[in-house]
Design a protein around this motif. Structure first.
Motif, PDB file in Angstrom:
ATOM      1  N   ALA A   1     -45.976  25.559  19.641  1.00 33.41           N
ATOM      2  CA  ALA A   1     -46.592  26.880  19.424  1.00 33.41           C
ATOM      3  C   ALA A   1     -46.090  27.940  20.626  1.00 33.41           C
ATOM      4  O   ALA A   1     -46.052  29.033  20.269  1.00 33.41           O
ATOM      5  CB  ALA A   1     -48.124  26.725  19.499  1.00 33.41           C
ATOM      6  N   GLU A   2     -45.868  27.472  21.869  1.00 34.84           N
ATOM      7  CA  GLU A   2     -45.593  28.379  23.100  1.00 34.84           C
ATOM      8  C   GLU A   2     -44.275  28.939  22.720  1.00 34.84           C
ATOM      9  O   GLU A   2     -43.815  30.061  22.966  1.00 34.84           O
ATOM     10  CB  GLU A   2     -45.785  27.769  24.323  1.00 34.84           C
ATOM     11  CG  GLU A   2     -47.119  27.487  24.758  1.00 34.84           C
ATOM     12  CD  GLU A   2     -47.336  26.719  25.910  1.00 34.84           C
ATOM     13  OE1 GLU A   2     -48.210  26.891  26.699  1.00 34.84           O
ATOM     14  OE2 GLU A   2     -46.191  25.799  26.516  1.00 34.84           O
ATOM     15  N   GLN A   3     -43.466  27.903  22.277  1.00 32.92           N
ATOM     16  CA  GLN A   3     -41.923  28.297  21.941  1.00 32.92           C
ATOM     17  C   GLN A   3     -41.998  29.517  20.932  1.00 32.92           C
ATOM     18  O   GLN A   3     -40.930  30.297  20.850  1.00 32.92           O
ATOM     19  CB  GLN A   3     -41.047  27.351  21.661  1.00 32.92           C
ATOM     20  CG  GLN A   3     -40.912  25.990  22.845  1.00 32.92           C
ATOM     21  CD  GLN A   3     -40.292  24.765  22.552  1.00 32.92           C
ATOM     22  OE1 GLN A   3     -40.050  24.635  21.083  1.00 32.92           O
ATOM     23  NE2 GLN A   3     -40.170  23.852  23.402  1.00 32.92           N
ATOM     24  N   ALA A   4     -42.949  29.409  20.037  1.00 30.51           N
ATOM     25  CA  ALA A   4     -43.002  30.303  19.006  1.00 30.51           C
ATOM     26  C   ALA A   4     -43.610  31.500  19.087  1.00 30.51           C
ATOM     27  O   ALA A   4     -43.788  32.604  18.234  1.00 30.51           O
ATOM     28  CB  ALA A   4     -43.435  29.614  17.751  1.00 30.51           C
ATOM     29  N   GLY A   5     -44.065  31.509  20.476  1.00 29.64           N
ATOM     30  CA  GLY A   5     -44.655  32.985  21.128  1.00 29.64           C
ATOM     31  C   GLY A   5     -46.188  32.874  21.117  1.00 29.64           C
ATOM     32  O   GLY A   5     -46.772  34.073  21.548  1.00 29.64           O
ATOM     33  N   VAL A   6     -46.821  31.882  21.022  1.00 28.07           N
ATOM     34  CA  VAL A   6     -48.274  31.808  21.127  1.00 28.07           C
ATOM     35  C   VAL A   6     -48.749  31.606  22.670  1.00 28.07           C
ATOM     36  O   VAL A   6     -48.130  31.130  23.533  1.00 28.07           O
ATOM     37  CB  VAL A   6     -48.923  30.576  20.354  1.00 28.07           C
ATOM     38  CG1 VAL A   6     -50.398  30.226  20.874  1.00 28.07           C
ATOM     39  CG2 VAL A   6     -48.664  30.737  19.028  1.00 28.07           C
ATOM     40  N   THR A   7     -49.721  32.381  23.099  1.00 29.31           N
ATOM     41  CA  THR A   7     -50.000  32.333  24.426  1.00 29.31           C
ATOM     42  C   THR A   7     -51.304  31.558  24.572  1.00 29.31           C
ATOM     43  O   THR A   7     -52.482  31.894  23.714  1.00 29.31           O
ATOM     44  CB  THR A   7     -50.116  33.936  24.965  1.00 29.31           C
ATOM     45  OG1 THR A   7     -49.119  34.442  25.155  1.00 29.31           O
ATOM     46  CG2 THR A   7     -50.746  33.658  26.409  1.00 29.31           C
ATOM     47  N   PHE A   8     -51.483  30.524  25.273  1.00 27.01           N
ATOM     48  CA  PHE A   8     -52.533  29.853  25.557  1.00 27.01           C
ATOM     49  C   PHE A   8     -53.101  29.959  26.813  1.00 27.01           C
ATOM     50  O   PHE A   8     -52.654  30.208  27.984  1.00 27.01           O
ATOM     51  CB  PHE A   8     -52.267  28.392  25.632  1.00 27.01           C
ATOM     52  CG  PHE A   8     -51.856  27.838  24.418  1.00 27.01           C
ATOM     53  CD1 PHE A   8     -52.725  27.494  23.325  1.00 27.01           C
ATOM     54  CD2 PHE A   8     -50.645  27.635  23.882  1.00 27.01           C
ATOM     55  CE1 PHE A   8     -52.536  26.943  22.018  1.00 27.01           C
ATOM     56  CE2 PHE A   8     -50.171  27.196  22.699  1.00 27.01           C
ATOM     57  CZ  PHE A   8     -51.141  26.651  21.741  1.00 27.01           C
ATOM     58  N   LEU A   9     -54.672  30.467  26.873  1.00 23.08           N
ATOM     59  CA  LEU A   9     -55.277  30.739  28.108  1.00 23.08           C
ATOM     60  C   LEU A   9     -56.133  29.635  28.505  1.00 23.08           C
ATOM     61  O   LEU A   9     -57.163  29.322  27.909  1.00 23.08           O
ATOM     62  CB  LEU A   9     -56.201  32.277  28.008  1.00 23.08           C
ATOM     63  CG  LEU A   9     -55.231  33.255  27.656  1.00 23.08           C
ATOM     64  CD1 LEU A   9     -56.129  34.471  27.431  1.00 23.08           C
ATOM     65  CD2 LEU A   9     -54.256  33.635  28.617  1.00 23.08           C
TER      66      LEU A   9
END
Length: 368
Positions: A145-153
């Motif tokens: 998901a991060e590689q697809a542009g999702v940001t996790f906080l």
């Protein structure tokens, strides 16, 4: 053999709403629909979720030490073996393949059980079930998901949801406010507290435990997954590890590790797979499963037009994960989900939302 109780209860507020009897195996590591929940949960949801994880696996190539080798429910008494007829009736009605095995046949599904077959009366095998490491699955999916542009906080303190009229306007996290078009509450057992005053949901914590054991002899370890009907314990094979999970404690939000629970898990795995792993080197873990009174998760819309729920999955957390995610994505996007979803809505408890209050949906699509 003395039988330690798989369930324990304190008296936290709200638990009077739950069923009087709990009969649950810890299936948090299992990608299948446990027999004890098939009669309480929309079967189509479980099958749909399984289709969704298969589609995800084909699309992304995600690996999580998964095994598509079925599961085996083990019986220690003749009564349990005979009572399997009730589960078989449900399976046949749903068209789910199964095999009822006598004790002498158990080794055909789980070779290592040949050494302990005399302790067992038989088993019920579901050959199409899948297993795997849900933690590994989650971690690797997050990286994708991060590689697809999702940001996790991470490590954020969520204080409250901000409301204006019939919609959410933001999430207050300490000194900052996060805003979005739509909001999904997936807070597990803590969802009830976050939503208090906004949406009333009957989600409460059900405490479970697990051991993760390094394998010493692959031939003496599980081949896939077995569920001990007597102790309500699931034993799952990963690549070089054994996961042993179980118990159902109603003790509020207590997350202390109880030694007696560890001893029960150790006893069961040693009894069935005495030479499979180094139990003394096991990692001991506990967690809280978000449980609803009817055993069915709460997934879907709320009376607030941009607030959605994805909680209350109990022992079916991973089993229902991909299907719940796809259903929510469809609802938020205005697409008709591939399965019926009214029975998953929080409205089944309050009756406060009617069909006319739902936004129009577009064409349906299958799992992808």
């Amino acid at each position: 053999m003395d039988v330690p109780t798989p369930c324990a209860a304190g008296d936290p507020p709200g638990w009077h709403q739950l069923p009087d009897q709990l009969d649950v195996a810890d299936a948090e590591e299992l990608q299948h629909l446990p027999l004890c929940d098939q009669q309480r949960t929309d079967g189509a949801s479980g099958e749909y979720s399984r289709d969704c994880i298969k589609a995800l696996r084909q699309e992304t190539g995600i690996e999580y030490e998964g095994r598509q080798r079925g599961t085996l429910q083990l019986f220690r008494s003749q009564q349990q073996f005979e009572n399997a007829a009730k589960d078989i009736a449900v399976l046949e009605d749903a068209g789910v393949p199964y095999k009822l095995l006598e004790s002498s046949q158990l080794a055909t599904a789980e070779p290592a059980l040949a050494q302990v077959a005399h302790k067992l009366t038989g088993g019920l095998q579901l050959p199409n079930d899948e297993t795997g490491d849900c933690q590994l699955f989650t971690q690797r999916l997050a990286k994708m998901a991060e590689q697809a542009g999702v940001t996790f906080l991470y490590d954020q303190h969520v204080d409250r949801l901000l409301v204006d009229g019939d919609k959410i306007t933001g999430v207050q996290c300490g000194g900052q406010t996060l805003t979005a078009d739509s909001y999904v509450v997936a807070f597990g057992s803590y969802s009830t507290a976050l939503l208090r005053g906004l949406v009333s949901i009957p989600v409460y914590p059900l405490k479970g435990y697990s051991l993760t054991i390094p394998i010493t002899d692959e031939a003496a370890a599980p081949y896939s997954t077995v569920l001990d009907e007597t102790y309500k314990v699931a034993i799952t094979r990963f690549d070089q590890r054994i996961r042993v999970g179980g118990m159902a404690e109603i003790v509020g939000f207590n997350t202390e590790l109880e030694q007696k629970r560890r001893e029960t898990l150790e006893m069961v795995v040693r009894d069935l797979y005495p030479n499979g792993g180094q139990v003394e080197q096991a990692t001991f873990w506990t967690g809280l499963r978000p449980m609803t009174p009817d055993g069915t998760p709460i997934v879907g819309r709320t009376s607030l037009k941009n607030l959605y729920l994805n909680t209350g999955h109990g022992t079916l957390g991973w089993t229902m994960a991909c299907g719940s995610g796809q259903l929510l994505a469809d609802l938020i996007s205005g697409i008709t989900p591939a399965i019926p979803f009214d029975d998953l809505s929080v409205a089944r408890y309050s009756g406060g939302m009617t069909h006319s209050q739902r936004a129009p949906l577009n064409d349906a699509h299958p799992a992808r």
